[in-house]
Design an enzyme around this catalytic site. Sequence first.
Site, PDB file in Angstrom:
ATOM      1  N   ALA A  66       0.870  -1.181   0.000  1.00 55.41           N
ATOM      2  CA  ALA A  66       0.000   0.000   0.000  1.00 55.41           C
ATOM      3  C   ALA A  66       0.902   1.224   0.000  1.00 55.41           C
ATOM      4  O   ALA A  66       2.032   1.183   0.502  1.00 55.41           O
ATOM      5  CB  ALA A  66      -0.889  -0.017   1.232  1.00 55.41           C
ATOM      6  N   GLY A 111       0.563  -5.041   0.737  1.00 57.83           N
ATOM      7  CA  GLY A 111      -0.569  -5.119  -0.196  1.00 57.83           C
ATOM      8  C   GLY A 111      -0.215  -5.797  -1.507  1.00 57.83           C
ATOM      9  O   GLY A 111      -1.083  -6.361  -2.168  1.00 57.83           O
ATOM     10  N   GLU A 114      -0.555  -9.347  -0.766  1.00 55.77           N
ATOM     11  CA  GLU A 114      -1.996  -9.609  -0.601  1.00 55.77           C
ATOM     12  C   GLU A 114      -2.711  -9.642  -1.950  1.00 55.77           C
ATOM     13  O   GLU A 114      -3.619 -10.448  -2.164  1.00 55.77           O
ATOM     14  CB  GLU A 114      -2.611  -8.534   0.313  1.00 55.77           C
ATOM     15  CG  GLU A 114      -2.142  -8.685   1.759  1.00 55.77           C
ATOM     16  CD  GLU A 114      -2.520  -7.494   2.637  1.00 55.77           C
ATOM     17  OE1 GLU A 114      -2.116  -6.368   2.308  1.00 55.77           O
ATOM     18  OE2 GLU A 114      -3.243  -7.698   3.629  1.00 55.77           O
ATOM     19  N   GLU A 134       4.111  -5.271   7.534  1.00 56.19           N
ATOM     20  CA  GLU A 134       3.296  -4.219   8.166  1.00 56.19           C
ATOM     21  C   GLU A 134       3.690  -3.944   9.613  1.00 56.19           C
ATOM     22  O   GLU A 134       3.565  -2.809  10.084  1.00 56.19           O
ATOM     23  CB  GLU A 134       1.804  -4.577   8.093  1.00 56.19           C
ATOM     24  CG  GLU A 134       1.178  -4.399   6.723  1.00 56.19           C
ATOM     25  CD  GLU A 134       1.322  -5.609   5.810  1.00 56.19           C
ATOM     26  OE1 GLU A 134       2.089  -6.546   6.148  1.00 56.19           O
ATOM     27  OE2 GLU A 134       0.669  -5.624   4.757  1.00 56.19           O
TER      28      GLU A 134
HETATM   29  N1  COA Z   1       4.578   3.247  -0.568  1.00 53.12           N
HETATM   30  C1  COA Z   1       4.969   4.406  -1.107  1.00 53.12           C
HETATM   31  N2  COA Z   1       6.145   4.557  -1.736  1.00 53.12           N
HETATM   32  C2  COA Z   1       6.946   3.476  -1.831  1.00 53.12           C
HETATM   33  C3  COA Z   1       6.599   2.248  -1.284  1.00 53.12           C
HETATM   34  C4  COA Z   1       5.334   2.134  -0.648  1.00 53.12           C
HETATM   35  N3  COA Z   1       4.894   0.985  -0.121  1.00 53.12           N
HETATM   36  N4  COA Z   1       7.598   1.365  -1.512  1.00 53.12           N
HETATM   37  C5  COA Z   1       8.542   2.044  -2.188  1.00 53.12           C
HETATM   38  N5  COA Z   1       8.151   3.333  -2.377  1.00 53.12           N
HETATM   39  C6  COA Z   1       8.873   4.402  -3.067  1.00 53.12           C
HETATM   40  C7  COA Z   1      10.024   4.945  -2.234  1.00 53.12           C
HETATM   41  O1  COA Z   1       9.571   5.902  -1.293  1.00 53.12           O
HETATM   42  C8  COA Z   1      10.892   5.544  -3.311  1.00 53.12           C
HETATM   43  O2  COA Z   1      10.319   6.752  -3.719  1.00 53.12           O
HETATM   44  P1  COA Z   1      11.282   8.062  -3.926  1.00 53.12           P
HETATM   45  O3  COA Z   1      12.255   7.654  -4.991  1.00 53.12           O
HETATM   46  O4  COA Z   1      10.331   9.135  -4.375  1.00 53.12           O
HETATM   47  O5  COA Z   1      11.932   8.311  -2.616  1.00 53.12           O
HETATM   48  C9  COA Z   1      10.718   4.575  -4.470  1.00 53.12           C
HETATM   49  O6  COA Z   1       9.486   3.884  -4.233  1.00 53.12           O
HETATM   50  C10 COA Z   1      11.817   3.536  -4.560  1.00 53.12           C
HETATM   51  O7  COA Z   1      11.885   2.854  -3.312  1.00 53.12           O
HETATM   52  P2  COA Z   1      13.274   2.681  -2.468  1.00 53.12           P
HETATM   53  O8  COA Z   1      12.896   2.454  -1.060  1.00 53.12           O
HETATM   54  O9  COA Z   1      14.183   3.827  -2.770  1.00 53.12           O
HETATM   55  O10 COA Z   1      13.851   1.371  -3.143  1.00 53.12           O
HETATM   56  P3  COA Z   1      14.851   0.315  -2.470  1.00 53.12           P
HETATM   57  O11 COA Z   1      15.299  -0.572  -3.568  1.00 53.12           O
HETATM   58  O12 COA Z   1      15.895   1.022  -1.670  1.00 53.12           O
HETATM   59  O13 COA Z   1      13.946  -0.520  -1.438  1.00 53.12           O
HETATM   60  C11 COA Z   1      11.995  -1.743  -0.734  1.00 53.12           C
HETATM   61  C12 COA Z   1      12.915  -1.340  -1.931  1.00 53.12           C
HETATM   62  C13 COA Z   1      10.803  -2.486  -1.334  1.00 53.12           C
HETATM   63  C14 COA Z   1      12.765  -2.655   0.208  1.00 53.12           C
HETATM   64  C15 COA Z   1      11.520  -0.480  -0.002  1.00 53.12           C
HETATM   65  O14 COA Z   1      11.026   0.460  -0.944  1.00 53.12           O
HETATM   66  C16 COA Z   1      10.455  -0.721   1.015  1.00 53.12           C
HETATM   67  O15 COA Z   1      10.732  -1.226   2.089  1.00 53.12           O
HETATM   68  N6  COA Z   1       9.187  -0.341   0.707  1.00 53.12           N
HETATM   69  C17 COA Z   1       8.090  -0.432   1.624  1.00 53.12           C
HETATM   70  C18 COA Z   1       7.639  -1.861   1.755  1.00 53.12           C
HETATM   71  C19 COA Z   1       6.511  -1.969   2.749  1.00 53.12           C
HETATM   72  O16 COA Z   1       6.642  -1.734   3.932  1.00 53.12           O
HETATM   73  N7  COA Z   1       5.335  -2.361   2.237  1.00 53.12           N
HETATM   74  C20 COA Z   1       4.173  -2.564   3.026  1.00 53.12           C
HETATM   75  C21 COA Z   1       3.312  -1.367   3.044  1.00 53.12           C
HETATM   76  S1  COA Z   1       1.809  -1.730   3.917  1.00 53.12           S
END
Ligand code: COA
Length: 260
Positions: A66, A111, A114, A134
């Site tokens: 999400a 999500g 999911e 989460e």
């Molecule tokens: N919601 C909003 N934005 C997200 C996102 C999410 N769930 N996951 C990634 N992004 C965005 C980042 O903020 C970043 O945006 P920016 O370039 O404007 O700063 C872009 O996507 C790239 O992500 P980044 O974190 O820089 O990539 P990474 O390769 O370093 O890490 C992940 C990848 C997937 C490990 C990391 O993005 C992450 O942990 N995301 C969240 C995962 C999460 O908790 N999901 C559950 C949500 S309920």
Amino acid sequence: MSYTTIQLEERAHYSIISLHRPDKLNALNATLLQELHKAIMICQDSKECKAIIITGTGIKAFAAGADIAQLHQQNKESGYIFAREGQDVFTAIEQCNKPVIAAVNGFALGGGCELAMACHIRFASSTAKFGQPEVNLGIIPGYGGTQRLTLLVGPAKSAELILTGAIITAEQALSIGLVNSVHSPEELMPYAIDCAEIIASKAPLAITASLKSIRASIELNASDGMEFEAKSFAETCGTSDFKEGTLAFLEKRAANFTGN
Ligand code: COA
């Protein structure tokens, strides 16, 4: 219909929905969920479409969850609606009368995982990563994750994943039954498309009846599930495609299904 956060490609026998926010790792915001729901309904109503593939744009993510920026705005009251609205979209996928195949090409977190679990079949790239992180954000899965993950992998493995927020590889996901099979990144879409084409070549009413009957095994008790299956079987015995399929076998030729 034009979309800003997904792409819908309607091909001869099947459709591909690509989650399309590549600069945000295809994170699921409200617009994306609405557009995804709309696209699923279009595919469901289409006579040509016999199967749907959902994948993510780019090589890095299926969907990284999400949208955390939108998530951050929620409170106790709005959080309920937030969860319910996402659940409704994923339930529409699960209850779709056409098979929905997830081609998981990268991160499927929160999500994203999911969403993959709401699909009927899941194929993963060897580079895919799965998890329900989460708890790192102070919440629980809200788009059906506690329910569908538990159903798919059992309560102990579901608890381990949800309580630790661990991110697992595609091979680990395969070993616990979270995905059907794992493919190289290049082979993932061809494999999903082959599967969609095979399904599209079968009798459409039998495909829909199969999906509903499989669903009944989850929603009904064992004896009601058997009753549901027998009635669905009988329905398919009343179709033209049943006569055609059995006659084609007896005449040693390929069946020509019409969906009637
Ligand atoms: N919601 C909003 N934005 C997200 C996102 C999410 N769930 N996951 C990634 N992004 C965005 C980042 O903020 C970043 O945006 P920016 O370039 O404007 O700063 C872009 O996507 C790239 O992500 P980044 O974190 O820089 O990539 P990474 O390769 O370093 O890490 C992940 C990848 C997937 C490990 C990391 O993005 C992450 O942990 N995301 C969240 C995962 C999460 O908790 N999901 C559950 C949500 S309920």
